[in-house]
Design an enzyme around this catalytic site. Structure first.
Site, PDB file in Angstrom:
ATOM      1  N   GLY A  13      29.706  12.949   4.613  1.00 28.26           N
ATOM      2  CA  GLY A  13      29.447  14.079   5.502  1.00 28.26           C
ATOM      3  C   GLY A  13      29.320  13.432   6.801  1.00 28.26           C
ATOM      4  O   GLY A  13      29.853  12.272   7.227  1.00 28.26           O
ATOM      5  N   CYS A  14      28.370  13.875   7.476  1.00 23.67           N
ATOM      6  CA  CYS A  14      27.982  13.348   8.947  1.00 23.67           C
ATOM      7  C   CYS A  14      27.781  12.078   8.786  1.00 23.67           C
ATOM      8  O   CYS A  14      26.590  11.615   8.113  1.00 23.67           O
ATOM      9  CB  CYS A  14      26.804  14.023   9.268  1.00 23.67           C
ATOM     10  SG  CYS A  14      26.136  13.627  10.872  1.00 23.67           S
ATOM     11  N   PHE A  15      28.479  11.093   9.680  1.00 23.99           N
ATOM     12  CA  PHE A  15      28.153   9.598   9.475  1.00 23.99           C
ATOM     13  C   PHE A  15      26.977   9.075  10.365  1.00 23.99           C
ATOM     14  O   PHE A  15      26.441   8.021   9.914  1.00 23.99           O
ATOM     15  CB  PHE A  15      29.246   8.843  10.122  1.00 23.99           C
ATOM     16  CG  PHE A  15      29.964   9.386  11.575  1.00 23.99           C
ATOM     17  CD1 PHE A  15      29.051   9.843  12.409  1.00 23.99           C
ATOM     18  CD2 PHE A  15      31.235   9.155  11.760  1.00 23.99           C
ATOM     19  CE1 PHE A  15      29.724  10.096  13.712  1.00 23.99           C
ATOM     20  CE2 PHE A  15      31.946   9.424  12.857  1.00 23.99           C
ATOM     21  CZ  PHE A  15      30.882  10.064  13.985  1.00 23.99           C
ATOM     22  N   TRP A  16      26.124  10.063  11.090  1.00 27.35           N
ATOM     23  CA  TRP A  16      25.012   9.631  11.444  1.00 27.35           C
ATOM     24  C   TRP A  16      24.097   9.541  10.134  1.00 27.35           C
ATOM     25  O   TRP A  16      23.137   8.444  10.336  1.00 27.35           O
ATOM     26  CB  TRP A  16      24.518  10.846  12.575  1.00 27.35           C
ATOM     27  CG  TRP A  16      25.091  11.149  13.643  1.00 27.35           C
ATOM     28  CD1 TRP A  16      26.001  10.550  14.102  1.00 27.35           C
ATOM     29  CD2 TRP A  16      24.921  12.334  14.391  1.00 27.35           C
ATOM     30  NE1 TRP A  16      26.431  11.040  15.342  1.00 27.35           N
ATOM     31  CE2 TRP A  16      25.817  12.530  15.382  1.00 27.35           C
ATOM     32  CE3 TRP A  16      24.105  13.629  14.193  1.00 27.35           C
ATOM     33  CZ2 TRP A  16      25.720  13.249  16.581  1.00 27.35           C
ATOM     34  CZ3 TRP A  16      24.185  14.531  15.132  1.00 27.35           C
ATOM     35  CH2 TRP A  16      24.948  14.235  16.244  1.00 27.35           C
TER      36      TRP A  16
END
Length: 176
Positions: A13-16
């Site tokens: 999902g969101c790499f952050w």
């Protein structure tokens, strides 16, 4: 990449939200946020988020296998995602937010398959594990503002992680 290091690539999902947990592991040398899995060369964030490139947001980890096993990286990966969700992760929906393990050699492929099987049998989930295990493709570094986002924009990142549902999910299933 030095000879005594290896690469591991995970889409969660969101790499952050994927950088911080791996950063805490001794033996991790670097983590790069980027895009992989598709066929478009040098994609931008906007292109990847359009869900037309075949790419997913991912992290590529350079690590020292003498200090850190691939199994430990897999364990950390599984505990950051909802491996039963085939449409994205938490509030982030669509192709670019799907999960995947991208293996760099046969050993990684075998270890990933074994860990997925084990999670499916023994893990806390009632639904089947749908995260695919795929051969690594070209990895494209994301724009600079995405690198270490969890440090650069700490407050926004923490609010996003909580608001997306990821933090609550991890606590519910793993107690962390």
């Amino acid at each position: 990449m030095a000879e005594q290091t290896k690469l591991a690539t995970f889409a969660g999902g969101c790499f952050w939200c994927m950088v911080g947990p791996f950063e805490e592991l001794e033996g991790v040398l670097s983590i790069t946020s980027g895009y992989t899995g598709g066929d478009i060369q040098n994609p931008t964030y906007e292109e990847v988020c359009s869900n037309t490139t075949g790419h997913v947001e991912a992290v590529q980890i350079e690590y020292n296998p003498a200090q850190l096993s691939y199994q430990e990286l897999l364990k950390t990966f599984w505990r950051q995602i909802d491996p039963t969700d085939k449409e994205g992760q938490f509030n982030d929906r669509g192709e670019s937010y799907k999960t995947a393990i991208f293996y760099h050699d046969e050993s990684q492929k075998e270890e990933a398959e074994k860990s997925k099987e084990q999670l499916d049998k023994e893990g806390p989930f009632n639904e089947p594990i749908v995260t695919p295990i795929l051969p690594a493709k070209t990895f494209y570094r994301a724009e600079e503002y995405h690198q270490d986002y969890h440090k650069k924009k700490r407050f926004h990142y923490l609010m996003y992680r909580k608001g997306s549902g990821r933090e609550g999910f991890i606590k519910e299933y793993w107690g962390e």
